[in-house]
Scaffold this motif. Structure first.
Motif, PDB file in Angstrom:
ATOM      1  N   HIS A 208     -46.779 -84.494 -24.315  1.00 15.31           N
ATOM      2  CA  HIS A 208     -46.321 -83.861 -22.781  1.00 15.31           C
ATOM      3  C   HIS A 208     -44.759 -84.414 -22.913  1.00 15.31           C
ATOM      4  CE1 HIS A 208     -50.640 -84.649 -21.020  1.00 15.31           C
ATOM      5  NE2 HIS A 208     -50.675 -83.797 -22.021  1.00 15.31           N
ATOM      6  N   HIS A 209     -44.379 -85.035 -23.816  1.00 18.39           N
ATOM      7  CA  HIS A 209     -42.871 -85.305 -23.632  1.00 18.39           C
ATOM      8  C   HIS A 209     -42.332 -84.574 -25.064  1.00 18.39           C
ATOM      9  CE1 HIS A 209     -43.968 -88.509 -20.656  1.00 18.39           C
ATOM     10  NE2 HIS A 209     -42.662 -88.378 -20.253  1.00 18.39           N
ATOM     11  N   ILE A 210     -41.119 -83.808 -24.626  1.00 18.51           N
ATOM     12  CA  ILE A 210     -40.539 -83.043 -25.794  1.00 18.51           C
ATOM     13  C   ILE A 210     -39.357 -83.765 -26.175  1.00 18.51           C
ATOM     14  CG2 ILE A 210     -39.713 -80.849 -27.031  1.00 18.51           C
ATOM     15  CD1 ILE A 210     -42.689 -81.104 -26.196  1.00 18.51           C
ATOM     16  N   THR A 211     -39.043 -84.297 -27.198  1.00 13.59           N
ATOM     17  CA  THR A 211     -37.846 -85.279 -27.648  1.00 13.59           C
ATOM     18  C   THR A 211     -36.696 -84.601 -28.636  1.00 13.59           C
ATOM     19  OG1 THR A 211     -38.992 -86.375 -29.160  1.00 13.59           O
ATOM     20  CG2 THR A 211     -39.063 -87.286 -27.007  1.00 13.59           C
ATOM     21  N   THR A 212     -37.372 -83.681 -29.451  1.00 12.14           N
ATOM     22  CA  THR A 212     -36.500 -83.069 -30.449  1.00 12.14           C
ATOM     23  C   THR A 212     -35.694 -81.810 -29.834  1.00 12.14           C
ATOM     24  OG1 THR A 212     -36.667 -81.930 -32.522  1.00 12.14           O
ATOM     25  CG2 THR A 212     -38.588 -81.721 -31.315  1.00 12.14           C
TER      26      THR A 212
END
Length: 375
Positions: A208-212
């Protein structure tokens, strides 16, 4: 072109070359659960709601043949990639079988028992037609590959595992080259299997969290134009959250719907070249994840305002993906052109189908008889 009307239990057949041609097939009073073409376009196959039998209707001589002992509650019915065989799930005396039929004569060719997995939920042919895989219904996690040559079946997942790893298989897809077998599970991950060693090589989690920054996040705009195309907004900030909520119809009077109770990978599909795979998870029904197979990395995320109801790759091999969300817009994605939305003449597009040459789309609305050709 055929259109099935489930509540009324009949199928209508139309000709694109001869608009005056009409054909109507009636299955019976209970209703239809499935209707599909045979590869030679001379037969239509129907299954009633009660799953009593498979009916094979000939458009050439107006005859009908029946196949009994269908497994109840299962859509296990698949033609081989070359169209030569039809595989279906049978249930006889509390045992489950896979029956292979010749698609020209509809005579049985092979039958084998699914003895190492429980409660078979579906089947999928290998792209070269040399075999097929079957899998168990959740929460059991059995997955097995059967070969038409008669060699020993390959057990990919065993239902006898003491500690389940996947919590059950939801969907299965072969890569076009048969090099990979991917399956989506109730653990909200896509599992990629090497079909040479039959060992897992990657797991794709639906985070649910996109970091890249290597992943592009496309978000549907709040306002859409009715007469021209609309570009998706690109979310560049990191980390960014993919909210597991769905914006319902305005008639409901609410802004956001509750988080779905069901969880797991519900959709999984390779593009024709095998370079991309798209997946959808129950925890975020309005989000589509697109993975690059050569790098085994997440490439793009499409965030819609409503739940995605269908997603289909173009058959031309140009990696164009079309999705719909029961709205009047149809969205397109490609690795080169980004993502955009185009309006259609239907107010609620719920399903899409590509022409075999990739030149146009057939759109299906939620209303009865709502079909539209989109080019």
């Amino acid at each position: 072109m055929c259109a099935s009307y489930s509540p009324r239990a009949f199928v209508q057949v139309f000709s694109l070359q001869n608009p005056s041609f009409r054909c109507k097939i009636t299955e019976g009073t209970p209703g239809l659960v499935m209707a599909l073409w045979s590869p030679d376009s001379r037969h239509i196959l129907t299954v009633g709601i009660l799953h009593v039998q498979l009916s094979i209707w000939s458009l050439a001589n107006e005859s009908v043949q029946y196949v009994h002992y269908l497994k109840k509650g299962s859509p296990g019915l698949e033609f081989s990639p070359d169209g030569e065989y039809l595989a279906l799930l049978e249930q006889r005396a509390n045992k489950e079988y896979v029956l292979i039929l010749n698609s020209c004569t509809w005579a049985p060719v092979l039958r084998f028992e699914c003895c190492d997995i429980w409660d078979v939920a579906g089947l999928a042919w290998c792209p070269d037609g040399s075999g097929l895989c079957t899998w168990s219904a959740p929460p059991s996690e059995g997955l097995q590959v059967h070969w038409l040559s008669g060699q020993t079946s390959q057990q990919v997942l065993s239902p006898e595992r003491e500690v389940p790893e996947t919590l059950g298989v939801r969907c299965v897809a072969w890569s076009p080259t048969s090099q990979f077998l991917a399956f989506g599970a109730n653990d909200s991950q896509v599992h990629l299997i090497n079909t040479i060693t039959w060992h897992p090589i990657a797991k794709f989690p639906h985070q649910h969290h996109i970091t890249t920054q290597r992943c592009t996040v496309y978000e549907e705009p709040l306002t859409l134009t009715k007469s021209s195309r609309t570009e998706y907004a690109v979310i560049e900030s990191r980390p960014t959250r993919v909210a597991p909520v769905v914006e319902p119809r305005p008639a409901l009077g609410l802004r956001f719907a509750a988080v779905p109770m069901q969880q797991g990978t519900k959709r999984l599909t390779f593009c024709p070249s095998g370079a991309w795979i798209a997946s959808q998870d129950d925890s975020c029904p309005c989000v589509l994840w697109i993975w690059a197979i050569p790098t085994l990395q997440l490439h793009s995320v499409l965030v819609q305002r409503q739940a995605i109801t269908d997603a289909q790759w173009s058959p031309t091999g140009d990696a164009t993906l079309v999705t719909c969300t029961s709205s009047r817009h149809v969205s397109f994605w490609s690795p080169r052109g980004g993502a955009l939305l185009l309006p259609s003449h239907l107010s609620d597009v719920s399903q899409v189908a590509w022409h075999p040459k990739g030149t146009c789309l057939l759109l299906k609305g939620a209303g009865e008889g709502s079909l539209h050709m989109f080019s």
